[in-house]
Design a protein around this motif. Structure first.
Motif, short mmCIF file in Angstrom:
data_model
loop_
_atom_site.label_atom_id
_atom_site.label_comp_id
_atom_site.label_asym_id
_atom_site.label_seq_id
_atom_site.Cartn_x
_atom_site.Cartn_y
_atom_site.Cartn_z
N PRO A 38 -9.80 -9.97 8.96
CA PRO A 38 -10.61 -8.77 9.25
C PRO A 38 -11.54 -8.38 8.11
O PRO A 38 -12.71 -8.07 8.34
CB PRO A 38 -9.55 -7.69 9.51
CG PRO A 38 -8.31 -8.41 9.84
CD PRO A 38 -8.37 -9.69 9.07
N ARG A 58 -4.30 1.96 5.54
CA ARG A 58 -4.76 2.28 6.89
C ARG A 58 -4.44 1.16 7.86
O ARG A 58 -5.01 1.07 8.95
CB ARG A 58 -6.27 2.58 6.87
CG ARG A 58 -6.63 3.76 6.00
CD ARG A 58 -8.13 4.03 5.95
NE ARG A 58 -8.44 5.03 4.94
CZ ARG A 58 -8.33 6.35 5.12
NH1 ARG A 58 -7.92 6.81 6.29
NH2 ARG A 58 -8.61 7.20 4.15
N GLN A 59 -3.55 0.27 7.45
CA GLN A 59 -3.02 -0.82 8.29
C GLN A 59 -4.06 -1.89 8.61
O GLN A 59 -3.99 -2.54 9.66
CB GLN A 59 -2.42 -0.25 9.58
CG GLN A 59 -1.31 0.77 9.37
CD GLN A 59 -0.20 0.23 8.45
OE1 GLN A 59 0.37 -0.83 8.73
NE2 GLN A 59 0.08 0.94 7.35
N ILE A 60 -4.99 -2.11 7.68
CA ILE A 60 -5.97 -3.19 7.83
C ILE A 60 -5.62 -4.30 6.83
O ILE A 60 -5.61 -4.06 5.62
CB ILE A 60 -7.40 -2.69 7.56
CG1 ILE A 60 -7.77 -1.56 8.51
CG2 ILE A 60 -8.39 -3.86 7.66
CD1 ILE A 60 -7.80 -1.94 9.98
N TRP A 348 -12.31 4.22 5.12
CA TRP A 348 -11.93 4.86 6.39
C TRP A 348 -12.88 4.47 7.51
O TRP A 348 -12.46 4.32 8.67
CB TRP A 348 -11.84 6.38 6.23
CG TRP A 348 -13.12 7.14 6.03
CD1 TRP A 348 -13.73 7.43 4.85
CD2 TRP A 348 -13.92 7.77 7.05
NE1 TRP A 348 -14.87 8.18 5.06
CE2 TRP A 348 -15.00 8.42 6.39
CE3 TRP A 348 -13.83 7.87 8.44
CZ2 TRP A 348 -15.99 9.12 7.08
CZ3 TRP A 348 -14.82 8.57 9.13
CH2 TRP A 348 -15.88 9.18 8.45
N ALA A 351 -12.05 0.84 8.55
CA ALA A 351 -10.78 0.82 9.28
C ALA A 351 -10.97 1.29 10.72
O ALA A 351 -10.47 0.67 11.67
CB ALA A 351 -9.75 1.69 8.55
N LEU A 352 -11.68 2.40 10.91
CA LEU A 352 -11.87 2.93 12.26
C LEU A 352 -12.70 1.99 13.12
O LEU A 352 -12.45 1.84 14.32
CB LEU A 352 -12.51 4.31 12.20
CG LEU A 352 -11.60 5.44 11.68
CD1 LEU A 352 -12.39 6.73 11.54
CD2 LEU A 352 -10.41 5.65 12.61
N LEU A 354 -12.85 -1.33 12.79
CA LEU A 354 -12.00 -2.48 13.11
C LEU A 354 -10.92 -2.12 14.12
O LEU A 354 -10.49 -2.97 14.92
CB LEU A 354 -11.35 -3.02 11.83
CG LEU A 354 -12.30 -3.78 10.89
CD1 LEU A 354 -11.66 -3.98 9.53
CD2 LEU A 354 -12.68 -5.13 11.49
N GLN A 355 -10.48 -0.88 14.12
CA GLN A 355 -9.46 -0.44 15.07
C GLN A 355 -10.05 -0.04 16.42
O GLN A 355 -9.30 0.37 17.33
CB GLN A 355 -8.68 0.73 14.46
CG GLN A 355 -7.80 0.32 13.29
CD GLN A 355 -7.35 1.50 12.44
OE1 GLN A 355 -7.84 2.63 12.60
NE2 GLN A 355 -6.44 1.25 11.51
N GLY A 356 -11.37 -0.14 16.56
CA GLY A 356 -12.01 0.18 17.83
C GLY A 356 -12.12 1.66 18.11
O GLY A 356 -12.39 2.06 19.25
N LYS A 357 -11.97 2.51 17.07
CA LYS A 357 -12.03 3.96 17.26
C LYS A 357 -13.40 4.54 16.92
O LYS A 357 -13.62 5.75 17.10
CB LYS A 357 -10.96 4.63 16.42
CG LYS A 357 -9.54 4.26 16.83
CD LYS A 357 -8.50 4.93 15.94
CE LYS A 357 -7.09 4.54 16.36
NZ LYS A 357 -6.06 5.16 15.49
#
Length: 574
Positions: A38, A58-60, A348, A351-352, A354-357
């Motif tokens: 990622p 952030r879990q990436i 941040w 991360a968002l 990559l998380q699709g948010k």
């Protein structure tokens, strides 16, 4: 040393300057096709390490590449500002840095042999961290590396030099050279944090442009036992170094940083020789403090002032941060501090996405906001350099007149510029801000970085506001003594389907939390009234904070719909 050993070690038992890391063979090197990740971060300095830690928290998953197996050589960046310490605290390593570092708030300015004034960067009470700590860069990197080693989502690869960067429509293809030979890998996004001589920048055909100043400074780190306060001392035209400037800082372990202005014609190789440095230091100690104390020269370097930046910090899936993106003259401590703030801004958002948010457009705001901050830093640094090193007779006359006046007149002190010290940029024009619709007296406008204050938790334990806000989106609701349990519950639903929204309920000083308020997920008492004072709070006031703890909206009375719309705006959702 293996990273696992560093993760479990006692801070005090590690000599970060002498640390050398193992470079184990990665399974990616044996894969038949490039393995995709990622995020790949290039450069394990303060900026790259901070970014990797933030993403991992952030879990990436992150692959962190560095072309060396040691931390930085010499003290280099030593002044780390309160905002940076707040970021390091959120990353899990602020406290050991402050314990090791030299904390200071006071600075003194001298003209020739006379102190003309002093300043206090943190004169008011109610802050968790000092205005600055002085701590050698290799120590900062050491604490960050130790924290990174504790996070399984970070894969640090030492002795991995990036020698090829090929941007593709949906990824970046990297060629990495190692002692075992080259290999290739793919990254959804590549973060270049590899310093002022960034290889990534060169490999994609970019450059930093700006102004190089015709002056040189000598850095000398000397170890000596003297009894002096931990303060920043700056001399203009001192008797021990006439017609030039000198800066002095205390570092940990009895080491002192001295910066001597040399002039443009100085020979860097000659000036770095111990036989030329030692007499300078001896003369300074004798004439400034009347001392003749033994000292040892630990490290020296000669640098040239430069203020440079890339035209754009984002190039599709390649993003630049820290010195790779921008560089400033060192007076003002704006280099490393602004680089760590780059990392916080990027983490941040990446991360968002990559998380699709959040949409890809959110990454464009990283570039826009941090380019704005870089321009602000370059502007301050350029003005400081012009004041410290006047290049014409009339400029010198003006500067010396200002210094003379500042002995007696406060207005002149505002014109003295020995390096405007680092503060976080207020992102006034950010597209992520929701403009005020209500009247506020506070300086905490949308775009401003949050200011800490002491609070008392509902269980009666002491705490700090920024720790209570956390590292996600947070709405701070200030209520009257009778509470606002229903309002708090309504606001929590504003993020539904978007992001998790923390609602921090703040009760005024002197309040006793009710049983219902104690049961709230997050409730604190503004024990000393400083939260209300610093944010201009009244009952019903709501402030919305981004994950990097910048204010992005505020209302005297907020509806869940208004908060939801502000969240969409802060996520770049149109």
């Amino acid at each position: 040393m293996k990273l696992a050993e560093l993760a479990a070690s006692n801070h005090a038992s590690v000599d970060f300057q002498k640390l050398s890391f193992d470079a184990p063979h990665s399974p990616d090197q044996d894969a038949p096709d490039p393995v995709r990740h990622p995020v790949v971060v290039v450069g394990a300095g303060p900026v790259g390490l901070a970014l990797a830690i933030d993403l991992a928290q952030r879990q990436i998953p992150v692959v962190l590449l560095d072309n060396d197996c040691t931390l930085s050589t010499g003290s280099r960046a030593i002044c780390f500002a309160k905002r940076t310490l707040e970021i390091f605290d959120r990353l899990g390593c602020g406290e050991p840095m402050v314990r090791k570092g030299v904390s200071w708030n006071v600075g003194k300015v001298f003209f020739r042999d006379e102190e003309i004034y002093r300043f206090d960067l943190l004169a008011e009470p109610g802050h968790q961290w000092p205005a600055f700590i002085n701590l050698q860069q290799y120590c900062v990197e050491g604490y960050l590396a130790q924290r990174a080693a504790q996070l399984p989502l970070i894969d640090v690869r030492w002795m991995n030099k990036v020698v090829g960067v090929e941007p593709q429509p949906d990824h970046v293809l990297l060629t990495v050279d190692t002692p075992d030979g080259p290999y290739r890998l793919k990254a959804d996004h590549l973060a270049a944090c590899d310093g002022s001589r960034s290889s990534v920048r060169q490999l994609i055909g970019q450059e930093s442009k700006g102004r190089i100043f015709r002056d040189r400074f000598l850095i000398a780190d000397v170890k000596m036992k003297i009894d002096r306060p931990a303060e920043r001392w700056f001399w203009f035209d001192p008797p021990f170094h006439p017609n030039q400037s000198v800066l002095l800082h205390m570092q940990p372990d009895g080491v002192w940083r001295i910066d001597f202005q040399l002039g443009w014609d100085a020979d860097p190789d000659e000036e770095k020789k111990p036989e030329n440095i030692i007499p300078r230091v001896r003369t300074m100690l004798a004439l400034a403090w009347g001392m003749d104390v033994p000292f040892e020269l630990e490290w020296a370097s000669v640098y040239t002032f430069a203020c440079l930046r890339m035209d754009a910090f984002r190039h599709c899936r390649v993003l630049f941060a820290g010195d790779a993106a921008h560089g400033v003259s060192p007076f003002g401590a704006r280099g490393a501090n602004s680089g760590v703030q780059d990392a916080e801004n990027l983490a941040w958002k990446l991360a968002l996405v990559l998380q699709g948010k959040a949409p890809d457009a959110l990454l464009d705001t990283y570039a826009a906001e941090r380019e704005y901050a870089a321009d602000e830093n370059i502007r301050h640094s350029t003005r400081a350099t012009d004041f410290i090193t006047p290049k014409s007779a009339i400029s010198r006359v003006f500067r010396d007149a200002v210094l003379e006046l500042s002995k007696h007149y406060a207005f002149a002190r505002a014109l003295v510029n020995s390096g405007r010290l680092s503060v976080p940029a207020t992102l006034h024009g950010s597209a992520l801000n929701t403009p005020d619709s209500d009247a506020f007296d506070s300086s905490m406008v949308p775009g401003a970085a949050a200011i800490d204050a002491p609070v008392r938790r509902a269980d009666d334990s002491a705490g700090w506001l920024l720790r209570q806000l956390g590292d996600g989106f947070a709405a701070m609701l200030f209520v009257g003594a009778d509470g606002a349990d229903l309002a708090s519950a309504a606001l929590r639903g504003a993020g539904e389907g978007l992001v998790t929204l923390k609602v921090l309920t703040v009760l005024p000083a002197g309040s006793v939390a009710s049983a219902a308020q104690v049961a709230l997920p997050d409730c604190v008492v503004d024990n000393h009234g400083l939260v209300a004072e610093r944010y201009d709070l009244r009952p019903g006031t709501v402030l919305l904070f981004r994950p990097d703890q910048h204010v992005c909206a505020r209302w005297r009375h907020a509806t869940p719909e208004a908060v939801r719309n502000a969240l969409k705006r802060a996520l770049a959702i149109t």
